[in-house]
Design a protein around this motif. Structure first.
Motif, short mmCIF file in Angstrom:
data_model
loop_
_atom_site.label_atom_id
_atom_site.label_comp_id
_atom_site.label_asym_id
_atom_site.label_seq_id
_atom_site.Cartn_x
_atom_site.Cartn_y
_atom_site.Cartn_z
N HIS A 1 0.81 -1.21 0.00
CA HIS A 1 0.00 0.00 0.00
C HIS A 1 0.85 1.27 0.00
N GLU B 1 3.27 3.86 -1.76
CA GLU B 1 3.70 4.33 -3.06
C GLU B 1 5.19 4.69 -3.00
N ALA C 1 2.44 -1.62 -4.82
CA ALA C 1 1.95 -0.53 -5.67
C ALA C 1 2.98 -0.08 -6.70
N GLU D 1 -5.66 -6.74 -11.18
CA GLU D 1 -6.88 -5.95 -11.34
C GLU D 1 -7.30 -5.35 -10.00
N GLN D 2 -7.31 -6.17 -8.96
CA GLN D 2 -7.75 -5.71 -7.64
C GLN D 2 -6.85 -4.62 -7.09
N GLY E 1 -5.44 -2.38 -8.91
CA GLY E 1 -5.47 -1.24 -9.82
C GLY E 1 -4.24 -1.14 -10.69
N LEU E 2 -3.58 -2.27 -10.93
CA LEU E 2 -2.30 -2.27 -11.66
C LEU E 2 -2.39 -2.97 -13.02
N ASP F 1 -3.25 -2.31 -16.07
CA ASP F 1 -2.71 -1.68 -17.28
C ASP F 1 -1.29 -1.17 -17.13
N SER F 2 -0.77 -1.15 -15.90
CA SER F 2 0.55 -0.56 -15.68
C SER F 2 1.65 -1.59 -15.45
#
Length: 318
Positions: free
Chosen positions: A8, A10, A72, A107-108, A110-111, A113-114
């Motif tokens: 979590h 960054e 992250a 996906e969960q 939020g990564l 596409d990155s």
């Protein structure tokens, strides 16, 4: 092993690579990624066995609830687990269901596409095809485990295609390896010393003419890192060296260097023929698939070990 990174927090000072399954080849990939400026997190059942330079987390792909969210700062993910057996049910749990779970975690988090994903697969997905083959050859798996690997490759291809244009996701790749050898992989040497291969062991001469395709574990790791860092990597690469050759030729060459009797008497399997133009006839006399690694060789430039003679010579010196 270092303390696991907090998923979590960054921290984008350096990109992170997550290695899902971190055995011999995965560890070699990790070390090379560190050299390229990545931090590395290894996910495996026994994270205490990870190198000190790696972060680690315990997980078991057969138990999806144990698979964590990726940190992250993850920029790359290598999926290279080991099933531990040839049991089809376990293969499906580890490879097909395991990759599906890992993609869900991206996906969960939020990564999706990155992160660029690399699947380390096997040429067993190509089955018992014959002749000279490259990446354009259709998948024709001939075993339940080969079928599962083919479906796993298809899963990644479909996931890649769903990414937004120019996203790291669209640069995900499959590296399909064959005949990995290198330090700690002594099967042929042990077989020769035990006298368990060749005519004296009761094998038919037909066995000596099966085409073998190989890649040294260091070149396999180099291939993975290049696919993870190349600006526009191919979607699929066959991980093989420059010399598909009948396995009997490998046996005879190794026996000579171990000062053991040659296991195969066929004069066409004379290792010295590899230095002559007559070696081109070896593939015509052999059976099975001979894999063309031109795409990999173009990607890497010169291999560390262009063929089995270079790689095994280095091993025999150690």
């Amino acid at each position: 092993m270092r303390t696991p990174a907090d998923p979590h927090v960054e921290d984008h000072t350096t990109p992170r690579a997550v290695l899902v399954g971190c055995g011999d080849v995965g560890t070699r990939i990790g070390h090379r990624l560190i050299e390229r400026g990545f931090s590395v997190t290894g996910w495996r059942r026994s994270p205490e066995r990870l190198p000190a330079e790696f972060d680690g987390a315990a997980m078991d792909l057969t138990e999806p609830d144990t698979v964590p969210l990726p940190p992250a700062d993850t920029a790359a993910l290598v999926f290279s687990p080991a099933a531990g057996s040839r049991d089809p049910q376990r293969y499906e749990q580890v490879y097909l269901q395991g990759l599906r779970t890992v993609l869900e975690r991206l996906e969960q988090a939020g990564l999706a596409d990155s992160v660029r994903v690399l699947l380390v697969s096997s040429t067993s997905a190509m089955g018992d095809a014959e002749g000279l083959l490259d990446e354009s050859a259709p998948l024709t798996p001939a075993s339940p485990t080969g079928e599962i690997l083919a479906r796993t490759e298809e899963l990644l291809a479909a996931w890649r295609a769903e990414g937004t244009d120019s996203s790291p996701r669209r640069h995900s790749s499959t590296l399909r390896l064959s005949g990995i050898y290198g330090p700690g992989r002594d099967r042929i040497r042990k077989q020769l010393r035990a006298g368990s291969v060749g005519e004296a062991a009761g094998q038919d001469s037909h066995d000596a003419w099966r085409i073998s395709n190989r890649i040294h574990s260091d070149d396999a790791a180099r291939a993975a890192v290049e696919l993870l860092t190349h600006a526009s990597p191919p979607e699929l690469v066959l991980g093989v060296d420059e010399l598909p050759v009948p396995v009997g030729m490998v046996h005879n060459w190794m026996a000579d260097h171990l000062e053991l009797p040659r296991p195969w008497s066929d004069p066409r399997l004379e290792p010295a023929l590899l230095e002559s133009s007559r070696s081109v006839n070896l593939l015509a006399a052999g059976h099975g698939k001979a894999l063309d690694g031109s795409r990999l060789h173009g990607l890497l430039g010169e291999l560390l070990h262009r063929d089995f003679r270079s790689g095994y010579s280095a091993m025999l010196r150690d």
